[in-house]
Design a protein around this motif. Structure first.
Motif, PDB file in Angstrom:
ATOM      1  N   SER A   1       0.803  -1.225   0.000  1.00 13.38           N
ATOM      2  CA  SER A   1       0.000   0.000   0.000  1.00 13.38           C
ATOM      3  C   SER A   1       0.833   1.271   0.000  1.00 13.38           C
ATOM      4  O   SER A   1       0.282   2.354   0.247  1.00 13.38           O
ATOM      5  CB  SER A   1      -0.935   0.010   1.223  1.00 13.38           C
ATOM      6  N   GLU A   2       2.122   1.176  -0.246  1.00 12.06           N
ATOM      7  CA  GLU A   2       2.993   2.362  -0.166  1.00 12.06           C
ATOM      8  C   GLU A   2       2.474   3.528  -1.001  1.00 12.06           C
ATOM      9  O   GLU A   2       2.548   4.674  -0.590  1.00 12.06           O
ATOM     10  CB  GLU A   2       4.416   1.991  -0.597  1.00 12.06           C
ATOM     11  N   GLU A   3       1.942   3.238  -2.199  1.00  8.82           N
ATOM     12  CA  GLU A   3       1.471   4.302  -3.082  1.00  8.82           C
ATOM     13  C   GLU A   3      -0.048   4.293  -3.229  1.00  8.82           C
ATOM     14  O   GLU A   3      -0.585   4.845  -4.181  1.00  8.82           O
ATOM     15  CB  GLU A   3       2.123   4.142  -4.465  1.00  8.82           C
ATOM     16  N   VAL A   4      -0.738   3.669  -2.306  1.00 12.58           N
ATOM     17  CA  VAL A   4      -2.181   3.525  -2.426  1.00 12.58           C
ATOM     18  C   VAL A   4      -2.889   4.849  -2.159  1.00 12.58           C
ATOM     19  O   VAL A   4      -2.377   5.716  -1.435  1.00 12.58           O
ATOM     20  CB  VAL A   4      -2.688   2.437  -1.452  1.00 12.58           C
ATOM     21  N   THR A   5      -4.071   5.021  -2.752  1.00 17.88           N
ATOM     22  CA  THR A   5      -4.867   6.226  -2.530  1.00 17.88           C
ATOM     23  C   THR A   5      -5.929   5.959  -1.469  1.00 17.88           C
ATOM     24  O   THR A   5      -6.283   4.813  -1.182  1.00 17.88           O
ATOM     25  CB  THR A   5      -5.559   6.669  -3.827  1.00 17.88           C
ATOM     26  N   LYS A   6      -6.458   7.035  -0.905  1.00 19.50           N
ATOM     27  CA  LYS A   6      -7.501   6.895   0.111  1.00 19.50           C
ATOM     28  C   LYS A   6      -8.742   6.231  -0.474  1.00 19.50           C
ATOM     29  O   LYS A   6      -9.393   5.416   0.184  1.00 19.50           O
ATOM     30  CB  LYS A   6      -7.858   8.266   0.683  1.00 19.50           C
TER      31      LYS A   6
END
Length: 360
Positions: free
Chosen positions: A219-224
């Motif tokens: 989830s390092e680059e995951v969006t809300k």
């Protein structure tokens, strides 16, 4: 017999030790180049191989008839409560009673804190707890009582499976824990600022009094928006599990965890892998549909293997498997290791062989 994972020997400077056979899946792979996932599947069995620089480093195997239970959720009935060891035996309806320790009861049932960071176990659903005083198990469980539990360790020999009442539902980007109350971030995500950002994002996604969660490494680059979507899906799954349990009579199976291939794709496949190669058209289509829904940018890395040469033969996996299960494992240094399984333990004899050390 539980699913098997084979781990090839690794150099000491990679921070890994040897392991020949362990249960299910416990992966921590370094940031190496040239990594691929190979999937070979039939109706009878499934194999997953992880390659690094064209070399086999991990091998997983599963059969539908193996009866793997880890991650599954059961409505169990308390067979016996043993104050002397502060544990209970739970009838799951599978033949062997499960073992439930007082420390694995719901946090809501026991006074005490859970680690705010929630990252003691990295990817798992149960973080490392602070030291706490646990009340007697007999104050919470009685013989004949029904309890919702999850399997955390497969049965071994005459011992039944290890259980927890702290249910955790893993998704691709987060692990939802309906009985917890804190938000954590996987310790494998580097950078205090990034971890703080993800924690605040997760806290914004989680409604009040709806449980806790751990944000996973992928989830390092995951969006809300993505986190919200997955939380809603996992929360709906939990509500379905509760409704199913309420309609059943113990002992009964309530929910089954994802099997080998689904679990590997969910937990491992990311942009850190160059390719995912699959030799089954049906599995290939299922994987593409899943990747399309969670991370469309990875679709061009999913490949269907076609041709006269089997997938594992093309990449030399079969030969590596044969070498791996030999009694003696040869090392590049000239030494070798002898592995001897016994009923009580597995003995490992390290021999220097031709290795005489590095000259000055």
């Amino acid at each position: 017999m539980p699913s098997l994972l084979f781990r090839r020997w690794r150099r000491a400077d990679e921070g890994r030790t040897w392991c020949r056979r362990v249960c299910w899946l416990d992966l921590t792979i370094g940031d190496l180049l040239g990594r691929e996932i190979l999937v070979s599947a039939t109706q009878q069995e499934s194999w997953v191989a992880l390659l690094e620089d064209k070399k086999l480093v991990e091998l997983m195997f599963d059969r539908p008839d193996q009866g793997r239970l880890i991650g599954d959720i059961f409505l169990g009935r308390i067979d016996a409560v043993l104050p002397g060891i502060q544990a209970a035996f739970v009838d799951l309806g599978t033949g062997k009673a499960g073992f439930l320790h007082v420390g694995d009861l719901n946090p809501s049932d026991i006074d005490g804190d859970i680690d705010d960071n929630g990252n003691g176990s990295g990817e798992g659903g149960r973080g490392r707890r602070r030291q706490r005083k646990l009340p007697p198990i007999q104050d919470h469980l009685k013989k004949g009582q029904e309890v919702l539990v999850q399997v955390t360790k497969e049965a071994i020999g005459t011992k039944g499976p290890r259980l927890t009442a702290e249910i955790s539902l893993p998704g691709r980007f987060l692990v939802y824990m309906p009985h917890a109350s804190r938000v954590g971030v996987s310790r494998k995500i580097d950078g205090r600022d990034q971890r703080s950002k993800l924690r605040k994002m997760a806290q914004g996604v989680l409604p009040p009094d709806s449980g806790g969660m751990i944000v996973r490494t992928v989830s390092e680059e995951v969006t809300k928006k993505t986190l919200e979507k997955e939380f809603r899906r996992l929360h709906e799954r939990w509500q379905k599990i509760r409704r199913t349990a309420d309609s059943m009579k113990a002992p009964a199976s309530v929910h089954g965890e994802a099997k080998l291939i689904s679990g590997v794709i969910r937990d491992l496949f990311s942009d850190k892998f160059e390719a995912l190669r699959i030799d089954s058209k049906a599995v290939y289509n299922e994987v593409r549909d899943y990747v399309q829904s969670v991370d469309p940018d990875l679709l061009d890395r999913v490949h269907l293997h076609q041709g006269a040469v089997p997938l594992f033969d093309k990449y030399g996996v079969g030969e590596e498997i044969q070498k791996a299960f030999q009694r003696t494992v040869r090392l590049k240094s000239g030494g070798h290791i002898v592995i001897e399984p016994t009923e009580a333990l597995v003995s490992i004899d390290v021999n220097t062989g031709k290795f005489t050390g590095k000259g000055k």
